[in-house]
Motif scaffolding. Structure first.
Motif, PDB file in Angstrom:
ATOM      1  N   TRP A 172       0.816  -1.220   0.000  1.00  0.00           N
ATOM      2  CA  TRP A 172       0.000   0.000   0.000  1.00  0.00           C
ATOM      3  C   TRP A 172       0.851   1.273   0.000  1.00  0.00           C
ATOM      4  CZ3 TRP A 172      -0.484  -3.870   3.630  1.00  0.00           C
ATOM      5  CH2 TRP A 172       0.075  -3.642   4.889  1.00  0.00           C
ATOM      6  N   ARG A 173       2.099   1.189   0.491  1.00  0.00           N
ATOM      7  CA  ARG A 173       2.988   2.361   0.372  1.00  0.00           C
ATOM      8  C   ARG A 173       3.375   2.560  -1.102  1.00  0.00           C
ATOM      9  NH1 ARG A 173       1.366   3.925   4.812  1.00  0.00           N
ATOM     10  NH2 ARG A 173       2.130   2.986   6.725  1.00  0.00           N
ATOM     11  N   ILE A 174       3.586   1.438  -1.807  1.00  0.00           N
ATOM     12  CA  ILE A 174       3.865   1.547  -3.244  1.00  0.00           C
ATOM     13  C   ILE A 174       2.649   2.148  -3.947  1.00  0.00           C
ATOM     14  CG2 ILE A 174       4.340   0.235  -5.362  1.00  0.00           C
ATOM     15  CD1 ILE A 174       5.803  -1.824  -3.543  1.00  0.00           C
ATOM     16  N   ALA A 175       1.442   1.703  -3.551  1.00  0.00           N
ATOM     17  CA  ALA A 175       0.213   2.229  -4.158  1.00  0.00           C
ATOM     18  C   ALA A 175       0.103   3.737  -3.938  1.00  0.00           C
ATOM     19  CB  ALA A 175      -1.000   1.511  -3.563  1.00  0.00           C
ATOM     20  N   GLN A 176       0.496   4.199  -2.745  1.00  0.00           N
ATOM     21  CA  GLN A 176       0.443   5.642  -2.476  1.00  0.00           C
ATOM     22  C   GLN A 176       1.399   6.410  -3.391  1.00  0.00           C
ATOM     23  OE1 GLN A 176       1.290   5.687   1.721  1.00  0.00           O
ATOM     24  NE2 GLN A 176      -0.820   5.176   2.305  1.00  0.00           N
ATOM     25  N   ALA A 177       2.605   5.848  -3.607  1.00  0.00           N
ATOM     26  CA  ALA A 177       3.577   6.501  -4.488  1.00  0.00           C
ATOM     27  C   ALA A 177       3.048   6.533  -5.923  1.00  0.00           C
ATOM     28  CB  ALA A 177       4.916   5.761  -4.430  1.00  0.00           C
ATOM     29  N   VAL A 178       2.429   5.421  -6.357  1.00  0.00           N
ATOM     30  CA  VAL A 178       1.859   5.367  -7.708  1.00  0.00           C
ATOM     31  C   VAL A 178       0.756   6.410  -7.855  1.00  0.00           C
ATOM     32  CG1 VAL A 178       0.478   3.948  -9.286  1.00  0.00           C
ATOM     33  CG2 VAL A 178       2.465   2.959  -8.147  1.00  0.00           C
ATOM     34  N   ASP A 179      -0.096   6.528  -6.833  1.00  0.00           N
ATOM     35  CA  ASP A 179      -1.167   7.529  -6.877  1.00  0.00           C
ATOM     36  C   ASP A 179      -0.597   8.938  -7.019  1.00  0.00           C
ATOM     37  OD1 ASP A 179      -3.315   5.839  -6.790  1.00  0.00           O
ATOM     38  OD2 ASP A 179      -3.549   5.896  -4.614  1.00  0.00           O
ATOM     39  N   THR A 180       0.467   9.219  -6.287  1.00  0.00           N
ATOM     40  CA  THR A 180       1.115  10.540  -6.379  1.00  0.00           C
ATOM     41  C   THR A 180       1.603  10.785  -7.804  1.00  0.00           C
ATOM     42  OG1 THR A 180       1.829  10.368  -4.076  1.00  0.00           O
ATOM     43  CG2 THR A 180       2.971  11.983  -5.453  1.00  0.00           C
ATOM     44  N   ALA A 181       2.204   9.763  -8.408  1.00  0.00           N
ATOM     45  CA  ALA A 181       2.733   9.899  -9.771  1.00  0.00           C
ATOM     46  C   ALA A 181       1.610  10.154 -10.768  1.00  0.00           C
ATOM     47  CB  ALA A 181       3.509   8.644 -10.153  1.00  0.00           C
TER      48      ALA A 181
END
Length: 751
Positions: A172-181
């Motif tokens: 989910w931390r990766i998902a947050q970074a993807v959302d930011t991108a």
């Protein structure tokens, strides 16, 4: 900002700390790297995540419901442990927290709650568990803080992407970074993001644009979104790789080479006249393809694949004789001394006096066939080198010793590489560089490769397939011997070996480990660092944490000689023996002076003893499917039927037993290669074969996406023919540059 925002470093987007973790542990350095790190799967409400099948020693993220939670004391009451059992309907998993963490999480992790749980799977008391996992609860509770409401809404309203993750950063931390991108790129309308696929190709194939594909793969609103996105992203991967290979083929076809057209009545014709058998239809067809390539003014680049025993060596030898007829020389590169010596013996036996030019009784039409290996004595080596530089030796067969600086040829016209996957790129290239101009290249492998894998991994080679076995080859019966469940089956296996020997035949016993001092040192390393022959190609099974060490050649040979095979001539063979000792054992086995050869996989390729009819493979589940198929191809090479017994302690319902049952069920190497690939990660196959680095393929599955790969190859070939420099396709050229990092560019250059 750079021209293409996908090339921006991640630290600009997510900060130095997160960027460092993503870079060091997942190899993600740019915005594009992050957006091409696709979800492994998607969670849905009520979805079963198959907890029962979780792999040991891997970091996983699961969606499950808490079934029970208990706080317990240990260490005379001084320590506290929280045990939380989560379930998905298919199985259960235990989460454990100790000391302060046990108190901190007890009020949140209560039965009925649902969440995402992330950690490394381990086994304790035969139960799979996650120790101190990260988690995110997915049903909003009053005490869960503001994030829980968002997570619950996300869980209720859309599919949740679950990413390949590591201990240092959760899914989910990766998902947050993807959302930011995605938010950042959306704010600028995805301006500057290149389109590697030409517009006419996208339109003709009904593919969405890259921005839409990236949004839908990371933020799908339906399964249809995922399907549409993945189809587009598969085309990106297939097309860019096929363009790279098409350019390589075009460059190679532009190189000059000396046409090699054998005369009508030379060495090849004399050899053919003496053959005591008729070539199979397949051998004739493949030979015709090879001789057509050799007759052109550009170097042949051909992959010859065929089942064990399909007669590849005969086809290669005829090609070499044809080149010698034109005044050229041919070199065959083998991966081991045992195999080089075996090839040299079989070639000289097949040629007879045609291999004895200049010797008493040698044919006037003949040539010299020399062997060159690292263990040869100085005098023999000097003679071989003189024969090569003078041209007296038309054929040389050797190991990597062939590529040393001292080795010179008079006119190297053909290079034959046996078992190509065992050589480094540099070794093949160094041998080809010994010719005045590019020699013709024939690559051979006995590992059957599905058509699409050949297109993807060996896409710069034309492919020929030998799928007929020559007349006289016998069928091989294969059976699984469940040693743990039915020990009397193993006792019967040794009786069968005795029966074969009493009937005048010989047998192999194969073990995954040697059992010498070096093995002992390797065994002393920390768990989890598998080494050498003990590690199966297919990866560890779920019970590896509790498995005994693999059986070893030296121990098994000793036990068999004193026990069930007492009185028979039992000898050991492995790769760390001195070359002379190895050759001596093999010669005596080939001559029938050894009844049972206990060996490692050193006998996997090339060893040809027609009188060997039985093979017992110990700890068979420690080997890969293709490797087992290769090994059993060593028996049944004569007129008597072959027998292969796969001994395993793997449980009947385990994936390992499923693999062994598949091998026992079919002798079709191409079917087995598909099973092998389906059970292994794509990256394991393609990364190793392409360059040894991480595979560029993330959504493309070489087995399932046959149509995409074949169509991409056609489209790429046409585009490169029309625009070799890709002048009209700058975005495609950029995508090619990012695919072809230094390692992979070198791989394609050396082919």
């Amino acid at each position: 900002m750079t021209g293409n925002p996908l090339d921006d470093p991640l630290r600009k987007l997510v900060g130095d700390r997160t960027a460092k973790v993503l870079g060091e542990h997942l190899g993600l350095h740019t915005t594009g790297d992050l957006l091409h790190h696709y979800p492994r799967r998607y969670a849905e409400r009520g979805e079963l995540t198959r907890l029962a099948d979780l792999p040991v020693d891997e970091y996983v993220t699961v969606v499950a419901q808490i079934a029970k939670a208990d706080k317990r004391t240990y260490g005379r009451g001084s320590g506290v442990r929280l045990e939380v059992v989560v379930t998905d309907g298919s199985g259960s998993l235990t989460l454990v927290f100790f000391s302060k963490a046990a108190h901190a999480h007890a009020h949140r992790l209560i039965p009925g709650r649902r969440g995402m749980f992330s950690g490394k799977v381990s086994v304790f008391n035969r139960t799979r568990q996650l120790a101190h996992p990260d988690y995110q609860l997915l049903d909003a509770g009053a005490d869960e803080g503001p994030d829980a409401k968002d997570a619950a809404d996300a869980f209720a309203n859309r599919l949740i992407p679950l990413y390949p993750a590591v201990k240092q950063i959760t899914s989910w931390r990766i998902a947050q970074a993807v959302d930011t991108a995605i938010d950042s790129l959306g704010a600028i309308g995805w301006a500057g993001v290149g389109e590697p696929l030409p517009a006419e190709l996208r339109a003709g194939r009904d593919l969405v644009g890259l921005p839409e594909a990236l949004e839908k793969v990371h933020r799908p609103r339906s399964k249809r979104d995922i399907e549409v996105a993945r189809q587009r992203l598969k085309w990106d991967e297939a097309f860019v790789l096929q363009v790279a290979l098409a350019r390589r083929r075009a460059d190679e076809s532009a190189l000059p080479a000396l046409p090699r057209v054998p005369g009508g009545d030379g060495l090849l014709a004399a050899f053919d006249r003496r053959l005591p058998f008729t070539l199979t239809e397949g051998q004739r067809a493949v030979s015709a393809e090879i001789f057509a390539d050799l007759a052109t003014e550009h170097p042949m680049h051909r992959l010859l694949q065929g089942e064990v025993g399909s007669g590849k060596t005969m086809v290669a030898l005829r090609a070499m004789l044809g080149v010698v007829d034109t005044g050229g020389q041919a070199a065959m590169l083998a991966p081991t001394e045992v195999l080089a010596q075996q090839h040299h013996r079989s070639v000289t036996e097949m040629m007879g006096d045609l291999a004895e030019s200049g010797m008493l009784g040698g044919s006037e039409l003949g040539t010299k066939v020399v062997l060159l290996t690292g263990s040869m004595g100085a005098a023999a080596r000097r003679t071989a080198l003189l024969d090569l530089v003078s041209g007296d030796a038309g054929i040389v067969i050797g190991t990597h010793a062939l590529i040393e600086d001292k080795v010179k040829f008079r006119d190297l016209g053909l290079v034959v590489v046996d078992e190509q996957h065992r050589f480094g790129v540099e070794q093949r290239d160094a041998l080809r560089a010994k010719a005045a101009q590019p020699p013709h290249l024939l690559v051979m492998t006995a590992t059957p490769i599905p058509r699409t894998v050949a297109m993807t991994v060996f896409g710069d080679l034309e492919t020929s397939v030998l799928d007929q076995l020559p007349a006289g080859r016998s069928p091989i019966a294969t059976h699984v011997v469940p040693a743990a469940e039915k020990p009397h089956f193993l006792a019967r296996a040794w009786e069968r070996v005795r029966e074969e020997v009493e009937a005048g035949h010989q047998a192999y016993v194969v073990c995954p480990r040697i059992g010498d001092e070096e093995d002992a040192k390797a065994a002393a390393k920390p768990a989890g660092k598998k080494g050498g022959a003990a590690g199966p190609k297919d990866g560890p099974g779920p019970d590896d944490a509790e498995r005994r060490p693999p059986l070893a050649v030296l121990e098994v040979a000793d036990q068999l000689g004193k026990g069930p095979l007492a009185g028979l001539r039992v000898e050991a063979l492995h790769g760390r023996m001195a070359p002379d000792a190895k050759d001596d054992v093999m010669r005596r086995f080939a001559a029938g002076d050894v009844d049972v050869l206990v060996a490692t996989t050193v006998i996997e390729v090339g060893v040809n003893v027609p009188n060997a009819t039985a093979m017992v493979i110990m700890d068979a589940d420690r080997f890969g499917v293709s490797q087992l198929h290769q090994l059993r191809g060593r028996v049944g090479r004569g007129s008597a039927a072959g027998l292969c017994l796969l001994v395993s302690e793997a449980h009947e319902a385990s994936p390992a037993r499923t693999r062994l049952d598949a091998v026992a069920r079919t002798l079709d190497g191409f079917e087995l290669s598909r099973i092998d690939l389906e059970q292994r990660r794509e990256g394991d196959v393609l990364g190793q074969a392409q360059s040894g680095s991480r595979s560029s393929l993330r959504v493309l599955a070489v087995i399932d996406d046959e149509e995409v790969i074949a169509a991409a190859r056609d489209e790429a070939t046409a585009l490169v023919a029309a625009d070799p420099e890709l002048a009209a396709h700058p975005d495609l050229r950029s995508a090619l540059e990012s695919l072809l990092d230094a390692d992979r560019e070198e791989y394609l250059d050396k082919g």
